[in-house]
Design a protein around this motif. Structure first.
Motif, PDB file in Angstrom:
ATOM      1  N   ILE A  38       0.819  -1.313   0.083  1.00 39.65           N
ATOM      2  CA  ILE A  38       0.040  -0.016  -0.144  1.00 39.65           C
ATOM      3  C   ILE A  38       0.842   1.271   0.033  1.00 39.65           C
ATOM      4  O   ILE A  38       0.394   2.168  -0.454  1.00 39.65           O
ATOM      5  CB  ILE A  38      -0.874  -0.040   1.208  1.00 39.65           C
ATOM      6  CG1 ILE A  38      -1.962   1.230   1.026  1.00 39.65           C
ATOM      7  CG2 ILE A  38      -0.314   0.198   2.420  1.00 39.65           C
ATOM      8  CD1 ILE A  38      -3.238   0.957   2.019  1.00 39.65           C
ATOM      9  N   THR A  39       2.023   1.314   0.305  1.00 41.19           N
ATOM     10  CA  THR A  39       2.933   2.142   0.472  1.00 41.19           C
ATOM     11  C   THR A  39       3.293   2.918  -0.981  1.00 41.19           C
ATOM     12  O   THR A  39       3.242   4.257  -0.930  1.00 41.19           O
ATOM     13  CB  THR A  39       4.418   1.977   0.911  1.00 41.19           C
ATOM     14  OG1 THR A  39       4.103   1.276   2.389  1.00 41.19           O
ATOM     15  CG2 THR A  39       5.228   2.986   1.133  1.00 41.19           C
ATOM     16  N   ILE A  40       3.341   2.222  -1.879  1.00 46.35           N
ATOM     17  CA  ILE A  40       3.487   2.557  -2.990  1.00 46.35           C
ATOM     18  C   ILE A  40       2.276   3.515  -3.639  1.00 46.35           C
ATOM     19  O   ILE A  40       2.447   4.596  -4.290  1.00 46.35           O
ATOM     20  CB  ILE A  40       3.717   1.770  -4.183  1.00 46.35           C
ATOM     21  CG1 ILE A  40       5.421   1.173  -3.830  1.00 46.35           C
ATOM     22  CG2 ILE A  40       3.951   2.109  -5.795  1.00 46.35           C
ATOM     23  CD1 ILE A  40       6.404   2.202  -3.579  1.00 46.35           C
ATOM     24  N   LEU A  41       1.070   3.059  -3.227  1.00 45.61           N
ATOM     25  CA  LEU A  41      -0.389   3.849  -3.657  1.00 45.61           C
ATOM     26  C   LEU A  41      -0.396   4.974  -2.763  1.00 45.61           C
ATOM     27  O   LEU A  41      -0.916   5.877  -3.125  1.00 45.61           O
ATOM     28  CB  LEU A  41      -1.478   2.854  -3.326  1.00 45.61           C
ATOM     29  CG  LEU A  41      -1.917   1.800  -4.283  1.00 45.61           C
ATOM     30  CD1 LEU A  41      -2.960   0.955  -3.697  1.00 45.61           C
ATOM     31  CD2 LEU A  41      -2.688   2.812  -5.604  1.00 45.61           C
ATOM     32  N   MET A  42       0.166   5.076  -1.685  1.00 49.79           N
ATOM     33  CA  MET A  42      -0.063   6.248  -0.792  1.00 49.79           C
ATOM     34  C   MET A  42       1.114   7.231  -1.320  1.00 49.79           C
ATOM     35  O   MET A  42       0.818   8.546  -1.217  1.00 49.79           O
ATOM     36  CB  MET A  42       0.542   6.001   0.896  1.00 49.79           C
ATOM     37  CG  MET A  42      -0.533   5.129   1.354  1.00 49.79           C
ATOM     38  SD  MET A  42       0.110   4.636   3.160  1.00 49.79           S
ATOM     39  CE  MET A  42      -1.560   3.971   3.686  1.00 49.79           C
ATOM     40  N   LEU A  43       2.228   6.812  -1.851  1.00 51.08           N
ATOM     41  CA  LEU A  43       3.189   7.725  -2.512  1.00 51.08           C
ATOM     42  C   LEU A  43       2.575   8.429  -3.796  1.00 51.08           C
ATOM     43  O   LEU A  43       2.788   9.439  -3.967  1.00 51.08           O
ATOM     44  CB  LEU A  43       4.525   6.903  -2.822  1.00 51.08           C
ATOM     45  CG  LEU A  43       5.802   7.719  -3.538  1.00 51.08           C
ATOM     46  CD1 LEU A  43       6.175   8.825  -2.342  1.00 51.08           C
ATOM     47  CD2 LEU A  43       7.027   6.501  -3.584  1.00 51.08           C
ATOM     48  N   ALA A  44       1.956   7.570  -4.499  1.00 56.46           N
ATOM     49  CA  ALA A  44       1.401   8.066  -5.886  1.00 56.46           C
ATOM     50  C   ALA A  44       0.400   8.725  -5.339  1.00 56.46           C
ATOM     51  O   ALA A  44      -0.052   9.970  -6.047  1.00 56.46           O
ATOM     52  CB  ALA A  44       0.675   6.671  -6.625  1.00 56.46           C
ATOM     53  N   TRP A  45      -0.435   8.662  -4.374  1.00 54.15           N
ATOM     54  CA  TRP A  45      -1.573   9.729  -3.786  1.00 54.15           C
ATOM     55  C   TRP A  45      -0.937  11.121  -3.472  1.00 54.15           C
ATOM     56  O   TRP A  45      -1.374  11.990  -3.922  1.00 54.15           O
ATOM     57  CB  TRP A  45      -2.358   9.293  -2.556  1.00 54.15           C
ATOM     58  CG  TRP A  45      -3.134   9.928  -1.940  1.00 54.15           C
ATOM     59  CD1 TRP A  45      -4.550  10.299  -2.342  1.00 54.15           C
ATOM     60  CD2 TRP A  45      -2.884  10.954  -0.762  1.00 54.15           C
ATOM     61  NE1 TRP A  45      -5.071  11.207  -1.453  1.00 54.15           N
ATOM     62  CE2 TRP A  45      -3.995  11.443  -0.463  1.00 54.15           C
ATOM     63  CE3 TRP A  45      -1.694  10.753   0.230  1.00 54.15           C
ATOM     64  CZ2 TRP A  45      -4.099  12.214   0.623  1.00 54.15           C
ATOM     65  CZ3 TRP A  45      -2.056  11.626   1.301  1.00 54.15           C
ATOM     66  CH2 TRP A  45      -3.155  12.359   1.645  1.00 54.15           C
ATOM     67  N   LYS A  46       0.403  10.920  -2.811  1.00 49.63           N
ATOM     68  CA  LYS A  46       0.852  12.067  -2.380  1.00 49.63           C
ATOM     69  C   LYS A  46       1.436  12.923  -3.579  1.00 49.63           C
ATOM     70  O   LYS A  46       1.328  14.267  -3.840  1.00 49.63           O
ATOM     71  CB  LYS A  46       2.338  11.755  -1.528  1.00 49.63           C
ATOM     72  CG  LYS A  46       2.757  13.068  -0.779  1.00 49.63           C
ATOM     73  CD  LYS A  46       1.859  13.570   0.411  1.00 49.63           C
ATOM     74  CE  LYS A  46       2.395  14.787   1.090  1.00 49.63           C
ATOM     75  NZ  LYS A  46       1.264  15.446   2.019  1.00 49.63           N
ATOM     76  N   MET A  47       1.848  12.345  -4.645  1.00 45.87           N
ATOM     77  CA  MET A  47       2.214  12.908  -6.054  1.00 45.87           C
ATOM     78  C   MET A  47       1.176  13.424  -6.828  1.00 45.87           C
ATOM     79  O   MET A  47       1.305  14.100  -7.696  1.00 45.87           O
ATOM     80  CB  MET A  47       3.126  11.900  -6.904  1.00 45.87           C
ATOM     81  CG  MET A  47       4.447  11.498  -6.115  1.00 45.87           C
ATOM     82  SD  MET A  47       5.017  10.125  -7.327  1.00 45.87           S
ATOM     83  CE  MET A  47       6.463   9.730  -6.105  1.00 45.87           C
ATOM     84  N   LYS A  48       0.093  12.875  -6.408  1.00 45.87           N
ATOM     85  CA  LYS A  48      -1.150  13.055  -7.313  1.00 45.87           C
ATOM     86  C   LYS A  48      -0.773  12.588  -8.569  1.00 45.87           C
ATOM     87  O   LYS A  48      -1.159  13.170  -9.729  1.00 45.87           O
ATOM     88  CB  LYS A  48      -1.512  14.639  -7.415  1.00 45.87           C
ATOM     89  CG  LYS A  48      -1.951  15.087  -6.008  1.00 45.87           C
ATOM     90  CD  LYS A  48      -2.598  16.498  -6.089  1.00 45.87           C
ATOM     91  CE  LYS A  48      -2.859  17.109  -4.656  1.00 45.87           C
ATOM     92  NZ  LYS A  48      -2.255  18.080  -4.225  1.00 45.87           N
ATOM     93  N   ALA A  49      -0.248  11.346  -8.731  1.00 48.14           N
ATOM     94  CA  ALA A  49       0.021  10.652 -10.006  1.00 48.14           C
ATOM     95  C   ALA A  49      -1.145  10.454 -10.771  1.00 48.14           C
ATOM     96  O   ALA A  49      -2.254   9.906 -10.235  1.00 48.14           O
ATOM     97  CB  ALA A  49       0.966   9.616  -9.709  1.00 48.14           C
ATOM     98  N   GLU A  50      -1.327  10.551 -12.017  1.00 49.74           N
ATOM     99  CA  GLU A  50      -2.502  10.299 -12.782  1.00 49.74           C
ATOM    100  C   GLU A  50      -2.620   9.022 -13.657  1.00 49.74           C
ATOM    101  O   GLU A  50      -3.642   8.411 -13.676  1.00 49.74           O
ATOM    102  CB  GLU A  50      -2.466  11.391 -13.930  1.00 49.74           C
ATOM    103  CG  GLU A  50      -3.028  12.786 -13.335  1.00 49.74           C
ATOM    104  CD  GLU A  50      -3.216  13.853 -14.471  1.00 49.74           C
ATOM    105  OE1 GLU A  50      -3.559  13.588 -15.532  1.00 49.74           O
ATOM    106  OE2 GLU A  50      -3.208  15.001 -13.757  1.00 49.74           O
ATOM    107  N   LYS A  51      -1.466   8.370 -13.839  1.00 53.67           N
ATOM    108  CA  LYS A  51      -1.454   7.093 -14.641  1.00 53.67           C
ATOM    109  C   LYS A  51      -0.728   5.942 -13.964  1.00 53.67           C
ATOM    110  O   LYS A  51       0.210   5.947 -13.472  1.00 53.67           O
ATOM    111  CB  LYS A  51      -0.734   7.444 -16.127  1.00 53.67           C
ATOM    112  CG  LYS A  51      -0.867   6.096 -16.991  1.00 53.67           C
ATOM    113  CD  LYS A  51      -0.284   6.391 -18.205  1.00 53.67           C
ATOM    114  CE  LYS A  51      -0.677   5.209 -19.048  1.00 53.67           C
ATOM    115  NZ  LYS A  51       0.072   5.036 -20.447  1.00 53.67           N
TER     116      LYS A  51
END
Length: 194
Positions: A38-51
């Motif tokens: 889940i950490t990688i998803l959290m990092l993506a959330w923090k970055m507001k990654a789109e893809k």
């Protein structure tokens, strides 16, 4: 800023100027985190990654600046704080919704297949709502009415986990306030418990 960009280039492809799935696998390895964590998803959330599976330099910079991490070591040390931030109730609802949007593979896509939903539920809310997730995943795998889940159904399940006592569900009132999928799910559980 230059340090953050230098770390980005350790994982990005020069031709696309993106961190792609291979770069993310390498990043996970260097952070000592499983790529399904889940950490990688959290990092993506923090970055507001789109893809899903890709980080742009802008997303990377935004996320690492917010985490005050300009080196890989600082990023590693920031991850426990990021998890605490995400797990606050106000942020977690946003993170849960983000996870669905992030998992859509095409721009026009509005739903996600059952198999992927089952994996996401396990990763995102499995540790918090284990009994509900286990029952819901079991139900999703045996039912034949739904091949995909949409955002309304995804968010409805989160609301169900937060508002309905489980496993008795005495306060659950089927109706237009809940997606039909959840009405069917509750009926299935009640039949199973009878």
């Amino acid at each position: 800023m230059n340090s953050i960009i230098a770390v980005f280039h350790q994982y990005s492809k020069t031709s696309s100027n993106l961190i792609d799935p291979q770069g993310i696998v390498l990043l996970c390895s260097d952070l000592d985190v499983s790529r399904t964590d889940i950490t990688i998803l959290m990092l993506a959330w923090k970055m507001k990654a789109e893809k899903q599976g890709y980080f742009t330099q802008e997303e990377w910079t935004r996320g690492l600046m917010a985490l005050r991490a300009d080196t890989l070591d600082k990023l590693r040390k920031a991850l426990p704080e990021l998890e605490k931030e995400v797990r606050t109730p106000s942020n977690f609802a946003d993170f849960y919704a983000y996870t669905f949007r992030y998992s859509l593979t095409e721009k026009e896509q509005e739903s996600i297949d059952i198999e992927t939903i089952c994996q996401l539920l396990d990763i995102v809310v499995g540790s918090t709502f284990r009994p509900q997730v286990d029952y819901f995943v079991e139900y999703l795998k045996i039912q034949n009415d739904y091949k995909v889940i949409n955002m309304d159904q995804w968010m409805g399940f989160y609301r169900f986990c937060n508002e309905i006592s489980f496993p008795d569900m005495s306060e659950y009132n089927p109706g237009p306030a809940w997606p039909l999928l959840l009405n069917n799910f509750v009926e299935w559980i009640r039949d199973k418990q009878a």
